[in-house]
Design a protein around this motif. Structure first.
Motif, PDB file in Angstrom:
ATOM      1  N   LEU A  62       0.847  -1.189   0.000  1.00  0.00           N
ATOM      2  CA  LEU A  62       0.000   0.000   0.000  1.00  0.00           C
ATOM      3  C   LEU A  62       0.882   1.239   0.000  1.00  0.00           C
ATOM      4  O   LEU A  62       1.700   1.421   0.901  1.00  0.00           O
ATOM      5  CB  LEU A  62      -0.908   0.011   1.232  1.00  0.00           C
ATOM      6  CG  LEU A  62      -1.767   1.264   1.427  1.00  0.00           C
ATOM      7  CD1 LEU A  62      -2.734   1.452   0.264  1.00  0.00           C
ATOM      8  CD2 LEU A  62      -2.508   1.209   2.758  1.00  0.00           C
ATOM      9  N   GLU A  63       0.715   2.090  -1.019  1.00  0.00           N
ATOM     10  CA  GLU A  63       1.397   3.386  -1.043  1.00  0.00           C
ATOM     11  C   GLU A  63       0.405   4.455  -0.619  1.00  0.00           C
ATOM     12  O   GLU A  63      -0.647   4.628  -1.251  1.00  0.00           O
ATOM     13  CB  GLU A  63       1.951   3.711  -2.432  1.00  0.00           C
ATOM     14  CG  GLU A  63       2.725   5.027  -2.424  1.00  0.00           C
ATOM     15  CD  GLU A  63       3.154   5.527  -3.796  1.00  0.00           C
ATOM     16  OE1 GLU A  63       3.820   6.578  -3.825  1.00  0.00           O
ATOM     17  OE2 GLU A  63       2.816   4.895  -4.808  1.00  0.00           O
ATOM     18  N   ILE A  64       0.720   5.184   0.428  1.00  0.00           N
ATOM     19  CA  ILE A  64      -0.166   6.193   1.003  1.00  0.00           C
ATOM     20  C   ILE A  64       0.322   7.580   0.600  1.00  0.00           C
ATOM     21  O   ILE A  64       1.502   7.892   0.714  1.00  0.00           O
ATOM     22  CB  ILE A  64      -0.210   6.058   2.533  1.00  0.00           C
ATOM     23  CG1 ILE A  64      -0.791   4.694   2.918  1.00  0.00           C
ATOM     24  CG2 ILE A  64      -1.027   7.183   3.157  1.00  0.00           C
ATOM     25  CD1 ILE A  64      -0.743   4.402   4.393  1.00  0.00           C
TER      26      ILE A  64
ATOM     27  N   VAL B 206      -6.943   4.308  -5.326  1.00  0.00           N
ATOM     28  CA  VAL B 206      -7.996   4.480  -4.337  1.00  0.00           C
ATOM     29  C   VAL B 206      -7.944   5.913  -3.819  1.00  0.00           C
ATOM     30  O   VAL B 206      -6.888   6.394  -3.420  1.00  0.00           O
ATOM     31  CB  VAL B 206      -7.826   3.501  -3.153  1.00  0.00           C
ATOM     32  CG1 VAL B 206      -8.881   3.762  -2.082  1.00  0.00           C
ATOM     33  CG2 VAL B 206      -7.910   2.059  -3.634  1.00  0.00           C
ATOM     34  N   GLU B 207      -9.088   6.591  -3.843  1.00  0.00           N
ATOM     35  CA  GLU B 207      -9.184   7.942  -3.314  1.00  0.00           C
ATOM     36  C   GLU B 207      -9.760   7.857  -1.904  1.00  0.00           C
ATOM     37  O   GLU B 207     -10.922   7.503  -1.714  1.00  0.00           O
ATOM     38  CB  GLU B 207     -10.077   8.800  -4.202  1.00  0.00           C
ATOM     39  CG  GLU B 207     -10.174  10.250  -3.756  1.00  0.00           C
ATOM     40  CD  GLU B 207     -11.038  11.072  -4.701  1.00  0.00           C
ATOM     41  OE1 GLU B 207     -11.132  10.702  -5.890  1.00  0.00           O
ATOM     42  OE2 GLU B 207     -11.637  12.062  -4.233  1.00  0.00           O
ATOM     43  N   ALA B 208      -8.934   8.159  -0.897  1.00  0.00           N
ATOM     44  CA  ALA B 208      -9.359   8.031   0.493  1.00  0.00           C
ATOM     45  C   ALA B 208      -8.419   8.776   1.412  1.00  0.00           C
ATOM     46  O   ALA B 208      -7.297   9.130   1.041  1.00  0.00           O
ATOM     47  CB  ALA B 208      -9.430   6.555   0.890  1.00  0.00           C
ATOM     48  N   ASP B 209      -8.873   8.996   2.646  1.00  0.00           N
ATOM     49  CA  ASP B 209      -8.091   9.648   3.692  1.00  0.00           C
ATOM     50  C   ASP B 209      -7.204   8.620   4.378  1.00  0.00           C
ATOM     51  O   ASP B 209      -7.647   7.507   4.684  1.00  0.00           O
ATOM     52  CB  ASP B 209      -9.062  10.278   4.693  1.00  0.00           C
ATOM     53  CG  ASP B 209      -8.382  11.228   5.648  1.00  0.00           C
ATOM     54  OD1 ASP B 209      -7.478  10.781   6.391  1.00  0.00           O
ATOM     55  OD2 ASP B 209      -8.751  12.416   5.678  1.00  0.00           O
ATOM     56  N   ALA B 210      -5.965   8.978   4.656  1.00  0.00           N
ATOM     57  CA  ALA B 210      -5.024   8.052   5.291  1.00  0.00           C
ATOM     58  C   ALA B 210      -5.456   7.658   6.692  1.00  0.00           C
ATOM     59  O   ALA B 210      -5.047   6.605   7.197  1.00  0.00           O
ATOM     60  CB  ALA B 210      -3.632   8.670   5.344  1.00  0.00           C
TER      61      ALA B 210
END
Length: 282
Positions: free
Chosen positions: A89-91, A132-136
Motif C-alpha cells: 500500500l502506497e499512502i 484508491v481515493e481516500a483519507d489516510a
C-alpha cells in the motif's frame, strides 16, 4: 474507489490559483480542517506540482525526497528481489510513481491518495496501478490486507492525528509487515523555508508544535502542515504499534544541483532535509 474518469488532455494545464494571496500563520488546525485543506490544496496544485517535479520523480521511480534517495539503491522496504508477489500500500501516492516502480519489481501495489486530481495524473501516466481515493486516517481496507506500506512525503506531515494514521496502517498490515515513510526533517521547522543563505539562520523554536496554516480572507485553512519533533515522531510510531528499525537522514548527493522549495545543495550539505522512518509491525 478506482478513478476511471480520465480528464481531457488539455485539462492538465495549470489554472491560476485563486488563493495566491493566502495568509500564512501559525495556529491550531484539527483533523477535519486539515483534511479538507489538504484535499483542496492538492486538487488545485497537482497540475503545477507534476509539471514542475515530474521529470525529477520520473514515471516509475521510487524517490524518498528532494535529495533524490532512490529505493532501488536504499532498499528500505527490503531487497528488490524480496518485493515479488508482495501486497504493498502506497499512502499519499500522488501520481503513483513509486507504485509503478514496485510493480516493476513484481509487487502488487495499491496507490492511495486524498486528491482526485493527483490520481487523475496517475491515470494519465497509466500502467494499470489500482488507485484508491481516500483519507489516510480511514483506510478502506480489511485488516491484514498488505505485506508492506510506504509513503514518500505523503499524508503524514499533513494530518492532525499522526497516531491515528499509524494505527490504521498497523491494522491493514500483516504481522511483521514493514512501514516506511518520509517527512520533512523536524529540524527544518526552526529555519525559514528558503533555499539560500537566509534559510540557514534559526528563526523559530524547534519545540513550537503549532501547525503552519495558510488561510483565505475568511480565515478558512487552504493549506495545513503539522510539526512534530523527532522524539514526537518516534513516540507516534511506537504508539501506533510499530518497532522503529531505522531512522535515515539522507545526505545531499553531489549530482543533485536542483532546488525544490526550501531544499537546495547549500542547505542540504549543512542540515538534514528529510527523515525516513523504517518501522515493523509488532
Amino acid at each position: 474507489m478506482n478513478q476511471e474518469d480520465d480528464a481531457p488532455e488539455d485539462a492538465y494545464a495549470a489554472d491560476p490559483d485563486p488563493l495566491d494571496d493566502a495568509e500564512a500563520t501559525r495556529r491550531d488546525a484539527g483533523e477535519a480542517e486539515s483534511s479538507r485543506a489538504s484535499r483542496s490544496w492538492w486538487d488545485r496544485n497537482a497540475d503545477e506540482y507534476q509539471s514542475e517535479h515530474g521529470a525529477f520523480l520520473g514515471d516509475d521511480r521510487f524517490v524518498w525526497g528532494p535529495e533524490g534517495l532512490d529505493e532501488a539503491d536504499a532498499a528500505l522496504l527490503g531487497p528488490a528481489a524480496s518485493l515479488k508477489d508482495k501486497d504493498v500500500l502506497e499512502i499519499g501516492a500522488g501520481a503513483a510513481q513509486c507504485s509503478r516502480w514496485l510493480a516493476a519489481q513484481g509487487a502488487r501495489p495499491v496507490a492511495l491518495d486524498l486528491s482526485h486530481r493527483q490520481l487523475q495524473h496517475a491515470l494519465r501516466i497509466g500502467d494499470g496501478i489500482p488507485l484508491v481515493e481516500a483519507d489516510a486516517g480511514r483506510l478502506p481496507f480489511r485488516d491484514g490486507s498488505f505485506d508492506l506500506a510506504c509513503s514518500a512525503y505523503g499524508a503524514v506531515p499533513f494530518v492532525a492525528d499522526p497516531v491515528g494514521v499509524m494505527r490504521e496502517v498497523h491494522r491493514v498490515l500483516r504481522p511483521g509487515g514493514r512501514w516506511v515513510f518520509s517527512v520533512t526533517h523536524p529540524m527544518r521547522w526552526a529555519f525559514p523555508d528558503e533555499p539560500g543563505p537566509e534559510g540557514l539562520t534559526v528563526s523559530a523554536s524547534y519545540f513550537d508544535r503549532t501547525p503552519y496554516v495558510e488561510q483565505d480572507e475568511r480565515g478558512r485553512a487552504v493549506y495545513v502542515e503539522h510539526h512534530r519533533t523527532l522524539g514526537d515522531r518516534v513516540r507516534d510510531v511506537v504508539a501506533g504499534g510499530f518497532r522503529l528499525l531505522d531512522l535515515v537522514e539522507p545526505e545531499w548527493p553531489e549530482w543533485n544541483s536542483q532546488e525544490w522549495g526550501g531544499w537546495s545543495p547549500l542547505r542540504g550539505n549543512l542540515i538534514p532535509g528529510t527523515a525516513i522512518f523504517v518501522c515493523e509491525r509488532v
